[in-house]
Design an enzyme around this catalytic site. Structure first.
Site, PDB file in Angstrom:
ATOM      1  N   TYR A  53       0.859  -1.211  -0.136  1.00 32.41           N
ATOM      2  CA  TYR A  53      -0.094  -0.054  -0.073  1.00 32.41           C
ATOM      3  C   TYR A  53       0.964   1.229  -0.007  1.00 32.41           C
ATOM      4  O   TYR A  53       1.978   1.470   0.753  1.00 32.41           O
ATOM      5  CB  TYR A  53      -0.819  -0.124   1.357  1.00 32.41           C
ATOM      6  N   SER A  54       0.886   2.213  -0.989  1.00 35.98           N
ATOM      7  CA  SER A  54      -0.093   2.333  -1.903  1.00 35.98           C
ATOM      8  C   SER A  54       0.564   2.599  -3.148  1.00 35.98           C
ATOM      9  O   SER A  54       0.604   3.527  -3.832  1.00 35.98           O
ATOM     10  CB  SER A  54      -0.989   3.499  -1.857  1.00 35.98           C
TER      11      SER A  54
END
Ligand SMILES: NC(=O)c1ccc[n+]([C@@H]2O[C@H](COP(=O)([O-])OP(=O)(O)OC[C@H]3O[C@@H](n4cnc5c(N)ncnc54)[C@H](OP(=O)(O)O)[C@@H]3O)[C@@H](O)[C@H]2O)c1
Length: 325
Positions: A53-54
């Site tokens: 992420y991300s």
């Protein structure tokens, strides 16, 4: 707050898990800190993130969410009050020396966990999850790597995300046969908008085996909040790709029902969607994210909401299968 056991891991968690993919993505650092502060204040101290992420956001490499959490933990001295779940296995691209970073081989898990611990600024991960199945690596190799991490005190329990029922069953059998730790938690996609994948085989398996379940996309990426009411309504939004699949006649009819049930309970559609998950037998904690404290407060109101059985039955009947067009 009544905590719930997470499988047979010995961990107990609140009945809601905050989804950390927003940290450093759709929630900037100040907003992320405000969200984390609110979780701490309200006792909802369970957060889910992943190394990757991300990475999908322009200019990002992965690790952004863990790094925000790490800075907040350090700044607030909050590590011991939080339960932190993260994941390994999705493609993180190449490291500076050109080695690939993905999958569940032991040698990779050993490197990846150190990177996650560093970003999170902690010495232990409460729940370390295989982000997706890796058919090319023997399950015994992966579980043995986790066993070493648990023995070293770097990980407390392990979980699996996006596994099929057949592979989860196989992993449980390998763990038992080889006396290795078992996956104590499953993280499937599951909500009123997408029921069939989990309910068909995974739900009965988890209930039979006493495996904890933390479900993601609890709000169907925002669709179940009712804020997208016509085809194209999500155009240009970060959530466009996910939400668009529900913007069809069945999806809109379901939102009308959610509105009715919400009105009957003096609640909002998002709260009804969360309450329905919290009440689902066998489900430990739905995961949802929010991009503001106002959104988070609304979602937490859903965790505290009790739906009347007749309303739940209407929601169940109208949402069979999947609302995807
Ligand atoms: N294991 C996996 O493969 C996997 C995959 C996906 C997600 N996850 C986990 O699940 C978590 C949640 O996923 P998600 O954030 O994609 O989906 P979600 O929880 O279904 O949707 C949350 C989004 O809906 C919007 N929202 C939330 N509360 C709202 C409110 N009260 N009013 C209006 N809008 C509201 C916010 O987005 P906007 O403000 O941008 O509209 C928020 O980020 C992730 O953080 C991650 O931890 C895991």
């Amino acid at each position: 707050m009544d905590l719930r056991p997470l499988g047979r891991s010995g961990l107990s968690v609140p009945p809601f898990c905050f989804g950390g993919n927003v940290f450093g993505w759709t929630a900037d650092e100040a907003t992320s800190f405000a969200l984390l502060d609110r979780l701490l204040e309200t006792g909802f101290t369970f957060i889910d993130t992943a190394d990757v992420y991300s990475r999908w956001a322009p200019g990002h490499q992965g690790g952004e969410s863990e790094a925000v959490i790490g800075r907040w933990l350090k700044d607030r001295g909050a590590r011991d009050r939080m339960t932190i779940a993260t994941k390994v296995g999705m493609d993180m691209g190449q490291d500076p020396s050109g080695d690939g970073r993905k999958g569940l081989k032991a040698s990779y898990i050993e490197r990846a966990v150190e990177a996650s611990l560093r970003r999170l600024q902690t010495d232990r991960i409460d729940l370390y999850q295989s982000h997706t199945d890796d058919a090319e690596t023997p399950l015994a190799e992966t579980l043995a790597a986790y066993d070493r991490l648990i023995r070293a005190g770097k990980v407390r329990a392990i979980g699996a995300s996006n596994y099929s029922a057949a592979r989860l069953r196989e992993a449980l059998a390998v763990a038992e046969r080889e006396t290795l730790p078992r996956y104590e938690c499953l993280q499937p996609g599951y909500s009123l908008a997408d029921r069939e994948d989990y309910e068909a085989e995974l739900e009965p398996l988890c209930r039979e085996e006493g495996i904890g379940v933390i479900s993601y996309f609890s709000l169907a990426a925002g669709f179940l909040t009712g804020k997208y009411r016509q085809a194209g309504a999500a155009a240009g939004r970060a959530r466009e790709a996910r939400v668009s699949a529900y913007l069809n006649p069945r999806g809109f009819a379901f939102l009308d029902l959610l509105d009715t049930v919400a009105r009957e309970h003096g609640a909002t559609p998002a709260q009804v969607a969360i309450a329905w998950l919290v009440a689902r037998p066998g489900l430990t904690a739905p995961i949802a994210s929010a991009t503001s404290v106002t959104q988070l407060d609304e979602v937490l109101g859903g965790v505290r909401l009790a739906l009347d059985p007749a309303a739940s039955a209407r929601l169940e009947a109208a949402s069979r299968g999947s609302l995807k067009g």
